[in-house]
Write an enzyme that holds these catalytic residues in place. Structure first.
Site, PDB file in Angstrom:
ATOM      1  CB  SER A 179     -29.062 -21.048  12.703  1.00  0.00           C
ATOM      2  OG  SER A 179     -29.410 -19.358  13.034  1.00  0.00           O
ATOM      3  CG  ASP A 191     -27.635 -20.247   6.233  1.00  0.00           C
ATOM      4  OD1 ASP A 191     -26.515 -20.220   5.354  1.00  0.00           O
ATOM      5  OD2 ASP A 191     -28.810 -19.193   6.041  1.00  0.00           O
ATOM      6  CG  HIS A 230     -31.278 -19.584   7.817  1.00  0.00           C
ATOM      7  ND1 HIS A 230     -29.724 -19.582   7.973  1.00  0.00           N
ATOM      8  CD2 HIS A 230     -31.578 -19.622   9.239  1.00  0.00           C
ATOM      9  CE1 HIS A 230     -29.424 -19.287   9.944  1.00  0.00           C
ATOM     10  NE2 HIS A 230     -30.492 -20.007  10.043  1.00  0.00           N
TER      11      HIS A 230
END
Ligand SMILES: *[C@@H]1O[C@H](CO)[C@@H](O)[C@H](O)[C@H]1NC(C)=O
Length: 335
Positions: free
Chosen positions: A187, A211, A272
């Site tokens: 992230s 991600d 996610h």
């Protein structure tokens, strides 16, 4: 009366934002338009984030120095559960640790609202130590990561630069080999490792972006780039919501279309987080075979059947490649 106030607040909230009221459900979200999005913390619990809430000027001054608060936690097969703190500039912190220069070096960087103990860290650390006798450094940047989302975004380049400078110092001081260095970020952490790679002259062998965060990162020049290491790979699992769908790596994997919902997930926060679970599993099993896609649309539609195959993830330091790859995975571990 009290009920009325609560009700009024509730109505105002609904009118003022298109945010869905089911925690973790981002089905309302439109990239570049929506103000609110649910983001998971380090244990996967969703928090509603206001993407327009900006830090104060005072905060921005503080943020620019914040990378100095990074902590570097060393784990090895000699200390798989309790870290040894490595301190930039303190040679003794290395000499007194289990760091061994000629072992592969893995670096793990968490995302927003997380810290060095968040799920991603023990999960990936254990996977690496299971398959290789290596040095694993977990980066804890909790002070900035636990600020407003925008504050954390603005702080990412500084956190990454400090990490890159620390690695240069570590390798120059204690030995090591850039061809053995693998940086992994989830992230916001994916953008942190991109900046770290740049600060280290793009010398790390591999970067894995799990991600990479999407909100406020589209077209952002501080985002992870395909040139930040010798080989940059991204695994997209919640593209267009919490993750960026754009193919910002050299190789980009789109498991199950690269978007929410991933198999076994209902909500975006789950999809996610699936990125680091898939990666951890790939280190143990190296069983995810991607197929080349002709374009992004094919990746999105889970239609990639190209003749060229490339395994997604794994810990092979000499891995190289390029292009878009698609594959399907299962709904539970090992996926
Ligand atoms: C998913 O599960 C099926 C059935 O157990 C198995 O054959 C398949 O290989 C699994 N997929 C992956 C990517 O491992």
């Amino acid at each position: 009366m009290k009920l009325l106030v609560v009700l009024a607040a509730f109505v105002a909230f609904c009118a003022g934002s298109p945010a869905h009221l089911v925690p973790g459900d981002n089905s309302h979200y439109v990239e570049g338009e929506s103000r609110y999005i649910w983001m998971p913390d380090g244990t996967g619990v969703p928090h509603l984030v206001d993407l327009l809430e900006k830090p104060s000027d005072e905060d921005i001054t503080r943020i620019s120095r914040n990378g100095a608060n990074n902590e570097y936690w060393l784990y090895t097969r000699q200390n798989p559960d309790n870290y040894q703190l490595l301190v930039h500039g303190d040679v003794n912190s290395i000499a007194n640790s289990n760091y061994v220069a000629n072992r592969p070096l893995k670096v793990i960087v968490h995302g927003w609202n997380s810290n060095g103990h968040s799920t991603i860290n023990p999960m990936i650390t254990a996977a690496f130590l299971n398959v290789q006798d290596c040095n694993v450094i977990v980066v804890d940047w909790n002070r900035l990561a636990n600020s407003l989302y925008w504050t954390a975004v603005i702080g990412v380049p500084g956190v990454g630069a400090h990490l890159g400078n620390f690695l240069v110092w570590l390798i120059n001081t204690a030995g090591g080999n850039w061809n053995n260095v693998h940086l992994v970020g989830f992230s916001l952490g994916a953008h942190v490792v991109g900046n770290a790679g740049r600060a280290a002259g793009n010398r790390p062998a591999r970067i894995t972006g799990l991600d990479p965060a999407g909100p406020n990162w589209g077209g952002n020049s501080n985002a992870l780039r395909s040139t930040d290491a010798q080989y940059v790979e991204c695994i997209h699992t919640d593209g267009g919501l919490l993750g960026i769908f754009d193919p910002i790596g050299a190789t980009n994997f789109y498991p199950n279309g690269g978007r929410n919902p991933q198999p076994g997930c209902w909500i975006s926060t789950c999809s996610h987080s699936r990125a680091y679970e898939l990666f951890a599993s790939s280190i143990h099993n190296n069983h995810f075979v991607g197929r080349l896609c002709t374009d992004l649309q094919e990746a999105r539609n889970v239609g990639c059947t190209g003749g060229v195959a490339l395994n997604m993830g794994n810990s092979i330091i000499s891995k190289r490649g390029g292009g878009l790859y698609g594959l399907t995975t299962n709904r539970s571990w090992p996926f």
